[in-house]
Design a protein around this motif. Structure first.
Motif, PDB file in Angstrom:
ATOM      1  N   MET A 124       5.368 -29.050  39.091  1.00 29.75           N
ATOM      2  CA  MET A 124       6.365 -28.615  40.034  1.00 29.75           C
ATOM      3  C   MET A 124       7.750 -28.776  39.408  1.00 29.75           C
ATOM      4  N   ARG A 125       8.589 -27.785  39.566  1.00 28.40           N
ATOM      5  CA  ARG A 125       9.930 -27.805  38.975  1.00 28.40           C
ATOM      6  C   ARG A 125      10.863 -28.671  39.784  1.00 28.40           C
ATOM      7  N   LYS A 126      11.777 -29.289  39.086  1.00 26.40           N
ATOM      8  CA  LYS A 126      12.796 -30.077  39.755  1.00 26.40           C
ATOM      9  C   LYS A 126      13.767 -29.124  40.448  1.00 26.40           C
ATOM     10  N   PRO A 127      14.308 -29.545  41.563  1.00 26.06           N
ATOM     11  CA  PRO A 127      15.269 -28.660  42.242  1.00 26.06           C
ATOM     12  C   PRO A 127      16.547 -28.539  41.406  1.00 26.06           C
ATOM     13  N   HIS A 128      17.114 -27.362  41.403  1.00 21.76           N
ATOM     14  CA  HIS A 128      18.337 -27.095  40.669  1.00 21.76           C
ATOM     15  C   HIS A 128      19.470 -26.811  41.646  1.00 21.76           C
ATOM     16  N   VAL A 129      20.658 -27.186  41.248  1.00 24.42           N
ATOM     17  CA  VAL A 129      21.851 -26.900  42.031  1.00 24.42           C
ATOM     18  C   VAL A 129      22.693 -25.939  41.213  1.00 24.42           C
ATOM     19  N   LYS A 130      23.124 -24.857  41.838  1.00 19.24           N
ATOM     20  CA  LYS A 130      23.930 -23.878  41.121  1.00 19.24           C
ATOM     21  C   LYS A 130      25.368 -24.358  41.056  1.00 19.24           C
ATOM     22  N   HIS A 131      25.955 -24.241  39.829  1.00 22.56           N
ATOM     23  CA  HIS A 131      27.350 -24.594  39.600  1.00 22.56           C
ATOM     24  C   HIS A 131      28.056 -23.381  39.011  1.00 22.56           C
ATOM     25  N   THR A 132      29.286 -23.228  39.349  1.00 17.84           N
ATOM     26  CA  THR A 132      30.090 -22.164  38.770  1.00 17.84           C
ATOM     27  C   THR A 132      31.313 -22.810  38.136  1.00 17.84           C
ATOM     28  N   PHE A 133      31.511 -22.553  36.865  1.00 12.37           N
ATOM     29  CA  PHE A 133      32.665 -23.095  36.159  1.00 12.37           C
ATOM     30  C   PHE A 133      33.014 -22.159  35.026  1.00 12.37           C
ATOM     31  N   ARG A 134      34.196 -22.332  34.490  1.00 10.91           N
ATOM     32  CA  ARG A 134      34.689 -21.465  33.421  1.00 10.91           C
ATOM     33  C   ARG A 134      34.669 -22.237  32.094  1.00 10.91           C
ATOM     34  N   LEU A 135      34.347 -21.486  31.043  1.00 16.20           N
ATOM     35  CA  LEU A 135      34.369 -22.042  29.692  1.00 16.20           C
ATOM     36  C   LEU A 135      35.349 -21.246  28.843  1.00 16.20           C
ATOM     37  N   ASP A 136      35.919 -21.903  27.881  1.00 11.97           N
ATOM     38  CA  ASP A 136      36.744 -21.239  26.894  1.00 11.97           C
ATOM     39  C   ASP A 136      35.877 -20.186  26.195  1.00 11.97           C
ATOM     40  N   ALA A 137      36.468 -19.039  25.856  1.00  8.39           N
ATOM     41  CA  ALA A 137      35.702 -17.938  25.260  1.00  8.39           C
ATOM     42  C   ALA A 137      35.005 -18.371  23.972  1.00  8.39           C
ATOM     43  N   ARG A 138      35.680 -19.151  23.152  1.00  7.36           N
ATOM     44  CA  ARG A 138      35.083 -19.625  21.888  1.00  7.36           C
ATOM     45  C   ARG A 138      33.887 -20.524  22.169  1.00  7.36           C
ATOM     46  N   LEU A 139      34.040 -21.433  23.127  1.00  8.03           N
ATOM     47  CA  LEU A 139      32.947 -22.333  23.489  1.00  8.03           C
ATOM     48  C   LEU A 139      31.773 -21.555  24.075  1.00  8.03           C
ATOM     49  N   SER A 140      32.076 -20.531  24.844  1.00  8.95           N
ATOM     50  CA  SER A 140      31.023 -19.694  25.422  1.00  8.95           C
ATOM     51  C   SER A 140      30.232 -18.977  24.323  1.00  8.95           C
ATOM     52  N   ARG A 141      30.943 -18.473  23.299  1.00  9.56           N
ATOM     53  CA  ARG A 141      30.249 -17.819  22.176  1.00  9.56           C
ATOM     54  C   ARG A 141      29.367 -18.819  21.430  1.00  9.56           C
ATOM     55  N   LEU A 142      29.890 -20.041  21.237  1.00  9.02           N
ATOM     56  CA  LEU A 142      29.090 -21.076  20.570  1.00  9.02           C
ATOM     57  C   LEU A 142      27.839 -21.404  21.376  1.00  9.02           C
ATOM     58  N   LEU A 143      27.991 -21.473  22.687  1.00 13.15           N
ATOM     59  CA  LEU A 143      26.852 -21.730  23.573  1.00 13.15           C
ATOM     60  C   LEU A 143      25.822 -20.619  23.450  1.00 13.15           C
ATOM     61  N   ASP A 144      26.276 -19.376  23.496  1.00 14.11           N
ATOM     62  CA  ASP A 144      25.364 -18.229  23.355  1.00 14.11           C
ATOM     63  C   ASP A 144      24.640 -18.256  22.011  1.00 14.11           C
ATOM     64  N   ASP A 145      25.400 -18.496  20.947  1.00 16.38           N
ATOM     65  CA  ASP A 145      24.798 -18.526  19.606  1.00 16.38           C
ATOM     66  C   ASP A 145      23.764 -19.640  19.491  1.00 16.38           C
ATOM     67  N   HIS A 146      24.113 -20.830  19.996  1.00 18.32           N
ATOM     68  CA  HIS A 146      23.203 -21.966  19.919  1.00 18.32           C
ATOM     69  C   HIS A 146      21.915 -21.691  20.699  1.00 18.32           C
ATOM     70  N   ALA A 147      22.053 -21.137  21.887  1.00 21.88           N
ATOM     71  CA  ALA A 147      20.872 -20.825  22.709  1.00 21.88           C
ATOM     72  C   ALA A 147      19.998 -19.781  22.018  1.00 21.88           C
ATOM     73  N   ARG A 148      20.633 -18.777  21.414  1.00 23.03           N
ATOM     74  CA  ARG A 148      19.870 -17.726  20.744  1.00 23.03           C
ATOM     75  C   ARG A 148      19.119 -18.288  19.535  1.00 23.03           C
ATOM     76  N   VAL A 149      19.788 -19.118  18.736  1.00 19.72           N
ATOM     77  CA  VAL A 149      19.156 -19.702  17.552  1.00 19.72           C
ATOM     78  C   VAL A 149      17.981 -20.593  17.955  1.00 19.72           C
ATOM     79  N   ARG A 150      18.171 -21.391  18.992  1.00 21.63           N
ATOM     80  CA  ARG A 150      17.114 -22.307  19.448  1.00 21.63           C
ATOM     81  C   ARG A 150      16.068 -21.620  20.323  1.00 21.63           C
ATOM     82  N   GLN A 151      16.341 -20.377  20.677  1.00 15.88           N
ATOM     83  CA  GLN A 151      15.452 -19.585  21.538  1.00 15.88           C
ATOM     84  C   GLN A 151      15.194 -20.285  22.872  1.00 15.88           C
ATOM     85  N   VAL A 152      16.284 -20.745  23.478  1.00 11.87           N
ATOM     86  CA  VAL A 152      16.240 -21.355  24.802  1.00 11.87           C
ATOM     87  C   VAL A 152      17.347 -20.723  25.638  1.00 11.87           C
TER      88      VAL A 152
END
Length: 137
Positions: free
Chosen positions: A1-29
């Motif tokens: 059974m999955r743990k309950p999740h709470v939705k959050h909305t926040f803003r990230l710096d564009a550079r940090l967002s690109r790093l997040l996207d790249d890291h997720a893509r490389v790790r395939q998560v």
């Protein structure tokens, strides 16, 4: 059974967002997985101890490198001092009439030395390797 999740909305710096996207893509998560792991790591009770352990390991490595560097500098200094002492005690000064010929010969020998040193630095073996081989014999 999955743990309950709470939705959050926040803003990230564009550079940090690109790093997040790249890291997720490389790790395939998913990006959510990356953010959850980063937050869990950052907010864990042993976060400070882990950072300290990482820094301690890095400082230890740097200390060993500095020790090796100190040894090599000391070896170089002693080698140079020994050579200079030997050279000064075994070579008398030249008379004035032989000085120009000796200087011309010295320039040729200097250029040959620099070329030899250049080849040695590019290809090896290094003095430390030769010393360890000579000592092992």
């Amino acid at each position: 059974m999955r743990k309950p999740h709470v939705k959050h909305t926040f803003r990230l710096d564009a550079r940090l967002s690109r790093l997040l996207d790249d890291h997720a893509r490389v790790r395939q998560v998913t990006r959510t997985d990356v953010v959850e792991a980063a937050l869990a790591s950052m907010l864990s009770p042993d976060h400070e101890e882990r950072i300290e352990a990482i820094l301690t390991k890095r400082l230890d490595r740097m200390s060993r490198q500095l020790d090796r560097l100190e040894w090599h500098v000391e070896l170089t200094n002693e080698t140079l001092a020994l050579f200079i002492r030997f050279w000064l005690t075994s070579n008398p000064p030249l008379p004035d009439e032989a000085l120009k010929a000796a200087q011309a010969s010295g320039r040729k020998r200097w250029h040959a030395f620099v070329q030899s040193l250049s080849r040695k630095m590019e290809a090896g073996p290094r003095l430390k390797d030769e010393l360890s081989r000579d000592i092992d014999r």
